[in-house]
Scaffold this active site. Structure first.
Site, PDB file in Angstrom:
ATOM      1  N   SER A 266       0.825  -1.186   0.000  1.00  0.00           N
ATOM      2  CA  SER A 266       0.000   0.000   0.000  1.00  0.00           C
ATOM      3  C   SER A 266       0.871   1.252   0.000  1.00  0.00           C
ATOM      4  CB  SER A 266      -0.954  -0.063   1.195  1.00  0.00           C
ATOM      5  OG  SER A 266      -2.091   0.736   0.982  1.00  0.00           O
TER       6      SER A 266
ATOM      7  N   HIS B  66      -7.383  -5.902  -1.235  1.00  0.00           N
ATOM      8  CA  HIS B  66      -6.167  -5.211  -0.764  1.00  0.00           C
ATOM      9  C   HIS B  66      -5.489  -6.082   0.293  1.00  0.00           C
ATOM     10  CE1 HIS B  66      -3.943  -1.442  -0.770  1.00  0.00           C
ATOM     11  NE2 HIS B  66      -4.009  -1.342   0.540  1.00  0.00           N
TER      12      HIS B  66
ATOM     13  N   ASP C  24      -8.805  -5.420  -6.015  1.00  0.00           N
ATOM     14  CA  ASP C  24      -8.458  -4.362  -5.067  1.00  0.00           C
ATOM     15  C   ASP C  24      -9.233  -3.102  -5.448  1.00  0.00           C
ATOM     16  OD1 ASP C  24      -7.292  -2.474  -3.396  1.00  0.00           O
ATOM     17  OD2 ASP C  24      -5.259  -3.247  -3.667  1.00  0.00           O
TER      18      ASP C  24
END
Length: 664
Positions: free
Chosen positions: A206, A343, A312
């Site tokens: 991320s 995610h 995602d």
């Protein structure tokens, strides 16, 4: 006899000495160790021969050369280091694995939201994630960097901008003797990295992986590889989709969320600049130019091992697709894993294979081992939960962009998707309904509704594979001065998939633990196991894209529409790799606001699509010929077999992202 015995003992001692010498040569090699591979063949592999409990644990503060908080002094970022003690005693230098993050004190890392911990004197004790536990005994140092403005660093968070990137780049410069560092935050004793050979690999999920992308795009020397997981490649595309605002607030909110308590008091000006530079109009501003790493892909020297979930909905795969394509144009060495998850970190959906692959990847690029990983298939792709395929090159070399056209079907309310352009004058009309989403549109594909235009092939007679990024060009006439569009590709047919819309985004966290490296009382290498969380579905959304129709003339600037005047716009759809199996159908939906993913426009437009000027360009493996073979003998009116009781997956409404969940 005694003479003979003496000779045997001498030869035995000689063999022992030779064996010990050979063993020491192995242990003192640049990797710290190497061992036998599977099947008895000797494959270079770093082994856990060093003490984790006895490792050096220290902190340094590195000058960034920036003054983001305006206090008149260079900002210093904190770098917490753990490294094996033995190599320095042996006069050997070692490489670094680095994770630069804003989350080490506010929100945590990994599936268990781990934070850094320190002893009463401020020395690091606990390092989040397993990288230190696994790699330090194998002869690596692990460095966890606090981005400027977070945890124990000076400065302010600028959400992907110069300060964020420089936070990590400065540490790489220090590891290579090009920057200054100190043993305390206020200065004093200079710290040197004489133990480092300068070779660095960056990793992270991320925001952390995003910083790895950004640092690689500076071309900094010493960065040998990056492993970005679910990472952003252009921050504009995190907040907007071609002018259409996504449900994610703004960078000023995110900065305030992760800033340390000290930074909150001194970073108001930075947050205001972020707010001013990112208006919710969706216009491209200089702020976004400074946070676009794709444009600097030509500077990348490091190899890239990218990992992303194809479902995602936080960091969407558009980020992966545009970054991957830019790196490919520059000939960057690359590897990729694509999962069915949302995610999610690969440690939580393919743990054993991930640990092994990452181990060999770092051994190759940081230790120089010729272990063959650079000659293995480039891509691993999850086809069904826990079932993976590989490709020598991704997308496959036979992939060709193929133009498909929507048109009138052979039954009322059934639009066709085929190679044949629609006849002039053919049109479909729908009205934006912000209360609906891709889930409702896909469920209503077999009937006419006022909220979407849907088109599909007949039932396929052979598998059809999409691999890469798609576009959909539409010519639409609005009834109002503002309008947003969504384009969605759907696999119509029953399947069992990872339930990316549920909590966990495709995984379930179990109570049992497995261990991945060495532990100490303050830093365990044992993590909760996971399992695939699955759902039976009757249709699967495989790619999506959104846009503000007002950006038709310029992708960076929206303008009012003229009611009744047609405009043409191309929507970029997220990268994917999906096989639509024989017996299923491939569908295209064009609609307005997607309730769960973009904000509605300022009006409620009705839009008329000119089908003769609307085209989907899809990356089909085998190109036009594959589509012809897959649709031979089928018609758009073919019935679809639905699994009894099957349901569509409804993604969670992505209200302002909570960084404590690891987002972005």
């Amino acid at each position: 006899m005694p003479t003979r015995a003496h000779g045997l003992r001498s030869r035995y001692r000689s063999l022992v000495v030779a064996a010990v010498a050979a063993l020491m040569a192995v242990l003192l090699s640049p990797a710290g160790a190497q061992g036998a591979g599977s099947g008895g063949a000797r494959t270079p592999l770093s082994e856990p021969v060093y003490s984790y409990s006895g490792a050096v644990r220290e902190s340094v503060w590195v000058d960034t050369g920036l003054d983001g908080d305006g206090d008149g002094r260079d900002d210093r970022v904190a770098a917490d280091i753990i490294r094996p003690r033995e190599p320095a005693r042996q006069g050997r230098k070692i490489p670094v694995i680095m994770d630069a993050s804003p989350y080490y004190s506010c929100c945590g890392r990994g599936n268990e939201s781990q934070l850094k911990t320190y002893d009463s004197d401020g020395r690091p004790v606990g390092f989040p994630l397993h990288y230190d536990n696994y790699f330090v005994p194998r002869g690596y140092a692990f460095v966890a960097v606090d981005l400027a403005g977070t945890n124990r660093s000076d400065g302010c968070v600028d959400v992907g901008g110069r300060s964020d990137v420089q936070s990590a780049k400065a540490v790489i410069d220090w590891l290579n003797g090009r920057a200054r560092a100190y043993t305390t935050r206020t200065g004093g004793t200079r710290a040197t990295a004489g133990w480092s050979n300068g070779r660095t690999g960056m990793i992270g999920k991320s925001w952390d992986g995003t910083i790895a992308n950004g640092v690689a795009a500076t071309g900094v020397r010493g960065l040998r590889t990056i492993v970005p997981i679910s990472a952003i490649s252009s921050w504009y595309d995190y907040y907007f989709a071609q002018g259409a605002p996504l449900y994610d607030g703004g960078p000023d909110w995110l900065s305030g969320y992760v800033d340390s308590p000290e930074a909150l008091g001194r970073c108001a000006a930075v947050q205001q600049r972020l707010a001013d530079g990112a208006p919710r109009t969706g216009d491209w501003t200089p702020l976004w130019t400074g946070r676009d790493y794709v444009k600097d892909a030509r500077k990348v020297r490091a190899s890239v091992f990218a990992v992303h979930g194809m479902q995602d909905l936080n960091v969407r795969t558009k980020h992966l697709g545009q970054w991957w394509d830019a790196l490919a144009e520059q000939g960057v060495e690359r590897k990729i894993w694509l999962s069915q998850t949302g995610h999610v970190d690969p440690f939580d959906f393919r743990r054993a294979e991930w640990a092994d692959t990452l181990h060999r990847w770092f051994d190759h690029y940081l230790l120089g081992y010729d272990n063959g990983i650079d000659r293995e298939p480039m891509a691993d792709i999850e086809r069904h939960p826990g079932q993976w395929s590989t490709d020598r090159v991704w997308p496959p070399r036979t992939t060709r962009t193929t133009a498909l056209h929507p048109g009138s079907g052979t039954a009322p309310g059934v639009g066709a998707l085929s190679l044949r352009p629609a006849r002039p004058g053919a049109a479909e009309t729908f009205t934006d309904d912000p209360a609906q989403s891709e889930t409702e549109w896909a469920a209503d594909l077999d009937r006419t509704t006022t909220a979407k235009a849907g088109f599909r092939t007949g039932r396929l007679t052979a598998d059809l594979r999409l691999s890469g990024s798609s576009t959909v060009t539409v010519t639409a006439t609005p009834t109002t001065s503002t309008a947003h569009l969504s384009a969605v590709l759907v696999d119509l047919g029953p399947d069992t998939i990872r339930d990316y819309g549920a909590s966990g985004e495709g995984i379930t966290t179990l109570t049992d633990r497995s261990c991945w490296g060495a532990s100490t009382p303050g830093d365990s290498a044992c993590y909760r196991d996971t399992a695939a969380r699955t759902a039976a579905v009757d249709r699967t959304v495989i790619s999506r894209g959104w846009a503000d129709l007002g950006t038709y003339a310029s992708p960076g600037k929206g303008r009012p529409l003229t009611p009744g005047r047609p405009v043409t716009l191309t929507l970029d759809l997220a990268a994917t790799d999906h096989v639509v199996p024989a017996g299923h159908r491939l569908a295209l939906i064009v609609a307005g606001t997607d309730r769960d993913l973009i904000d509605p426009p300022g009006s409620t437009p009705t839009l008329t699509l000119d089908l003769s000027r609307t085209t989907a360009r899809l990356p089909l493996v085998g190109g036009t010929g594959a589509f012809v073979r897959a649709t031979a003998g089928s018609t758009a009116a073919d019935a679809v077999s639905m699994a009894p009781g099957a349901r569509g997956v409804t993604p969670p409404h992505p209200a302002p992202r909570v960084p404590g969940d690891g987002r972005p």
